[in-house]
Design a protein around this motif. Structure first.
Motif, PDB file in Angstrom:
ATOM      1  N   PHE A  25      42.850  13.111  63.489  1.00 23.92           N
ATOM      2  CA  PHE A  25      43.898  13.770  62.715  1.00 23.92           C
ATOM      3  C   PHE A  25      43.755  13.340  61.258  1.00 23.92           C
ATOM      4  CE2 PHE A  25      45.378  13.050  67.002  1.00 23.92           C
ATOM      5  CZ  PHE A  25      45.817  14.310  67.381  1.00 23.92           C
ATOM      6  N   LEU A  26      43.537  14.300  60.369  1.00 30.38           N
ATOM      7  CA  LEU A  26      43.405  14.008  58.939  1.00 30.38           C
ATOM      8  C   LEU A  26      44.726  14.314  58.247  1.00 30.38           C
ATOM      9  CD1 LEU A  26      39.918  15.569  58.447  1.00 30.38           C
ATOM     10  CD2 LEU A  26      40.468  13.183  58.135  1.00 30.38           C
ATOM     11  N   GLU A  27      45.134  13.400  57.373  1.00 34.43           N
ATOM     12  CA  GLU A  27      46.396  13.554  56.654  1.00 34.43           C
ATOM     13  C   GLU A  27      46.166  13.486  55.153  1.00 34.43           C
ATOM     14  OE1 GLU A  27      48.871  10.442  58.143  1.00 34.43           O
ATOM     15  OE2 GLU A  27      49.218  11.467  60.044  1.00 34.43           O
ATOM     16  N   TRP A  28      47.011  14.197  54.435  1.00 29.77           N
ATOM     17  CA  TRP A  28      47.023  14.207  52.977  1.00 29.77           C
ATOM     18  C   TRP A  28      48.433  13.844  52.553  1.00 29.77           C
ATOM     19  CZ3 TRP A  28      49.399  18.020  49.683  1.00 29.77           C
ATOM     20  CH2 TRP A  28      49.017  17.941  48.342  1.00 29.77           C
ATOM     21  N   TYR A  29      48.604  12.716  51.892  1.00 30.96           N
ATOM     22  CA  TYR A  29      49.919  12.193  51.528  1.00 30.96           C
ATOM     23  C   TYR A  29      50.846  12.147  52.731  1.00 30.96           C
ATOM     24  CZ  TYR A  29      48.721  12.516  46.576  1.00 30.96           C
ATOM     25  OH  TYR A  29      48.141  12.349  45.350  1.00 30.96           O
ATOM     26  N   GLY A  30      50.314  11.772  53.903  1.00 31.90           N
ATOM     27  CA  GLY A  30      51.123  11.627  55.103  1.00 31.90           C
ATOM     28  C   GLY A  30      51.374  12.900  55.889  1.00 31.90           C
ATOM     29  N   LYS A  31      50.918  14.050  55.378  1.00 38.30           N
ATOM     30  CA  LYS A  31      51.086  15.315  56.089  1.00 38.30           C
ATOM     31  C   LYS A  31      49.785  15.679  56.788  1.00 38.30           C
ATOM     32  CE  LYS A  31      54.498  17.617  53.214  1.00 38.30           C
ATOM     33  NZ  LYS A  31      54.777  18.842  52.463  1.00 38.30           N
ATOM     34  N   GLN A  32      49.873  16.028  58.056  1.00 38.16           N
ATOM     35  CA  GLN A  32      48.677  16.413  58.797  1.00 38.16           C
ATOM     36  C   GLN A  32      48.144  17.735  58.272  1.00 38.16           C
ATOM     37  OE1 GLN A  32      48.718  15.875  63.113  1.00 38.16           O
ATOM     38  NE2 GLN A  32      48.012  17.976  63.243  1.00 38.16           N
ATOM     39  N   VAL A  33      46.856  17.745  57.908  1.00 42.16           N
ATOM     40  CA  VAL A  33      46.262  18.959  57.345  1.00 42.16           C
ATOM     41  C   VAL A  33      45.079  19.479  58.152  1.00 42.16           C
ATOM     42  CG1 VAL A  33      47.042  18.561  54.982  1.00 42.16           C
ATOM     43  CG2 VAL A  33      44.849  17.628  55.731  1.00 42.16           C
ATOM     44  N   LYS A  34      44.518  18.655  59.040  1.00 45.23           N
ATOM     45  CA  LYS A  34      43.364  19.111  59.817  1.00 45.23           C
ATOM     46  C   LYS A  34      43.226  18.268  61.072  1.00 45.23           C
ATOM     47  CE  LYS A  34      38.758  20.793  59.435  1.00 45.23           C
ATOM     48  NZ  LYS A  34      38.486  22.150  59.140  1.00 45.23           N
ATOM     49  N   ILE A  35      42.765  18.912  62.142  1.00 39.01           N
ATOM     50  CA  ILE A  35      42.484  18.227  63.404  1.00 39.01           C
ATOM     51  C   ILE A  35      41.026  18.492  63.757  1.00 39.01           C
ATOM     52  CG2 ILE A  35      43.025  18.078  65.857  1.00 39.01           C
ATOM     53  CD1 ILE A  35      45.842  19.084  65.175  1.00 39.01           C
ATOM     54  N   LEU A  36      40.304  17.430  64.068  1.00 46.25           N
ATOM     55  CA  LEU A  36      38.903  17.546  64.466  1.00 46.25           C
ATOM     56  C   LEU A  36      38.778  17.152  65.938  1.00 46.25           C
ATOM     57  CD1 LEU A  36      37.262  15.697  61.441  1.00 46.25           C
ATOM     58  CD2 LEU A  36      37.629  18.139  61.699  1.00 46.25           C
ATOM     59  N   LYS A  37      37.982  17.911  66.674  1.00 46.09           N
ATOM     60  CA  LYS A  37      37.770  17.622  68.087  1.00 46.09           C
ATOM     61  C   LYS A  37      36.286  17.680  68.408  1.00 46.09           C
ATOM     62  CE  LYS A  37      42.174  19.543  69.560  1.00 46.09           C
ATOM     63  NZ  LYS A  37      42.866  20.497  70.418  1.00 46.09           N
ATOM     64  N   GLY A  38      35.900  17.081  69.509  1.00 43.57           N
ATOM     65  CA  GLY A  38      34.541  17.182  70.027  1.00 43.57           C
ATOM     66  C   GLY A  38      33.491  16.615  69.094  1.00 43.57           C
ATOM     67  N   LYS A  39      32.402  17.349  68.960  1.00 45.07           N
ATOM     68  CA  LYS A  39      31.263  16.897  68.153  1.00 45.07           C
ATOM     69  C   LYS A  39      31.634  16.747  66.687  1.00 45.07           C
ATOM     70  CE  LYS A  39      27.611  18.682  71.085  1.00 45.07           C
ATOM     71  NZ  LYS A  39      26.422  19.513  71.202  1.00 45.07           N
ATOM     72  N   GLU A  40      32.504  17.623  66.209  1.00 43.61           N
ATOM     73  CA  GLU A  40      32.936  17.542  64.810  1.00 43.61           C
ATOM     74  C   GLU A  40      33.665  16.223  64.550  1.00 43.61           C
ATOM     75  OE1 GLU A  40      35.007  20.515  61.554  1.00 43.61           O
ATOM     76  OE2 GLU A  40      35.701  20.606  63.629  1.00 43.61           O
ATOM     77  N   ALA A  41      34.528  15.819  65.473  1.00 46.85           N
ATOM     78  CA  ALA A  41      35.264  14.560  65.335  1.00 46.85           C
ATOM     79  C   ALA A  41      34.314  13.369  65.422  1.00 46.85           C
ATOM     80  CB  ALA A  41      36.335  14.463  66.409  1.00 46.85           C
ATOM     81  N   GLN A  42      33.374  13.427  66.340  1.00 47.26           N
ATOM     82  CA  GLN A  42      32.410  12.345  66.520  1.00 47.26           C
ATOM     83  C   GLN A  42      31.555  12.169  65.261  1.00 47.26           C
ATOM     84  OE1 GLN A  42      29.713  13.012  69.754  1.00 47.26           O
ATOM     85  NE2 GLN A  42      29.222  10.851  69.966  1.00 47.26           N
TER      86      GLN A  42
END
Length: 74
Positions: A25-42
């Motif tokens: 889970f990527l956050e910008w100033y504490g707000k979630q802006v993107k979720i990465l799963k699978g190979k992208e997250a790895q």
């Protein structure tokens, strides 16, 4: 040529957290802006762990989130 000419990445406004199942889970100033799963997250975790310093980690997160701002965030 410097990527961060205005020194914005020194502010450390991006952060991330990883769950046990590998989702990032990527956050910008504490707000979630993107979720990465699978190979992208790895791949993201590998790049973050090999980063030389916090400024490089901020650049990686900025590139992964892309241009998510469209003027409607509050």
């Amino acid at each position: 040529m410097s990527v961060d000419k205005r020194g914005k990445l020194d502010e450390e406004f991006f952060s991330y957290s990883a769950s046990k199942n590998g989702t990032v889970f990527l956050e910008w100033y504490g707000k979630q802006v993107k979720i990465l799963k699978g190979k992208e997250a790895q791949k993201f975790i590998e790049r973050i762990q090999s980063a030389a310093d916090e400024k490089e980690r901020q650049l990686i997160m900025a590139k992964v989130t892309g241009n998510f701002k469209r003027g409607n965030e509050r």
